[in-house]
Design an enzyme around this catalytic site. Structure first.
Site: not given
Ligand code: G3P
Ligand code: CA
Length: 273
Positions: A41-42, A68, A70, A83, A139, A141, A264
């Site tokens: 994640h990120r 992942e 954003d 993000h 993603e 965003k 994470d």
């Molecule tokens: O990949 C899912 C997740 O990233 C969605 O929420 O706020 O972390 O971008 P957020």
């Molecule tokens: Ca995200």
């Protein structure tokens, strides 16, 4: 002069939404863990500043299946990975700053001195550095702030031939469903995901509608149940869930038999790291 980014508001909010009341069964074996796509994640955001090359590189070193990212857009039209939709003290919007202004920000030192000077990466830089090396879960965003961003993303992916059917390692997702419908029209061979933490989106009718353009249904883990996983599968989609920040949450999602875990901490998903 470089300014520090105010990152972390998103993280604090996410931590508020971690309802967790389902019973856990036995721990999965490593063999079972391999069945699940491990998504950083990120980047490996638990260990390095989110959405930076340092975080993505670390995730690759940890042998994740996907990073992942954003994606948003600067004032002068460059796609960047960040993000929050605001920077600095929360008053500056990403879309009101040029690429040069965004790149002058220090995206790293808030996470530790060793990350001082990390810059906000561009989308093209990420595609070029990682495609073929690791999957990329993209993603969009708040795409409603950036009219035409879907076409722009599609063009950059096509330029690199990443829209081909044999390439299963690109997924595009968003909380904005209309944007994902557009993405599916523009790149019909690329996997599309819908994001939600809203139980109203888990009805059979809603899932059926999502399945007309999406390949992935990606909910926050607080709304995941075995029944939901089965219903998503019966509608021909896969399910990836977020955001895992402790071992119990990872184990819960293994037990639910989701297809991807977005975390994470990639080592919670695959302890061999
Ligand atoms: O990949 C899912 C997740 O990233 C969605 O929420 O706020 O972390 O971008 P957020
Ligand atoms: Ca995200």
């Amino acid at each position: 002069m470089s300014k520090k980014l105010l990152i972390g508001a998103g993280l604090a909010l996410s931590l508020l939404f971690t309802p967790f009341n389902q019973a856990f069964a036995e721990k999965p074996t490593v063999g079972e863990r391999k069945q699940v796509e491990n998504v950083a994640h990120r980047g490996a955001a638990g260990y390095a500043p989110e959405n930076t090359i340092a975080a993505y590189d670390l995730a690759v070193d940890m042998k994740v299946d996907y990073i992942e990212i954003d994606v948003q857009r600067s004032k002068d039209g460059e796609l960047v990975s960040i993000h929050d939709t605001t920077v600095d003290d929360g008053t500056g919007k990403v879309g009101d700053l040029t690429l040069e202004q965004l790149r002058s920000l220090d995206a790293g030192s808030w996470k530790g001195e060793q990350f001082t000077g990390e810059q906000i990466p561009t989308f093209e830089e990420i595609l070029d550095r990682y495609h073929g090396k690791v999957g990329i879960l993209i993603e969009l965003k708040a795409p409603e702030y950036y009219p035409g961003i879907e076409q722009q993303v599609a063009d950059l992916i096509k330029e690199r031939n990443l829209d081909k059917p044999q390439n299963k390692k690109i997924i595009i997702q968003s909380f904005n469903f209309e944007s994902m419908k557009k993405m599916n029209q523009l790149l019909p061979q690329v996997q599309i995901g819908v994001l939600t933490s809203n139980r109203a989106h888990t009805t059979m009718d809603a899932l059926k509608e999502f399945s007309t353009y999406a390949d992935w249904f990606n909910p926050s883990y607080g709304i995941v149940t075995k029944e939901l996983v089965n219903q998503v599968h019966s509608n021909g989609m896969k399910i990836g869930s977020w955001t895992v920040r402790n071992q119990e949450a990872a184990d819960f999602l293994f037990e639910m038999k989701v297809d991807a875990i977005i975390s994470d901490y990639p080592d919670y998903v695959d302890p061999r790291n």
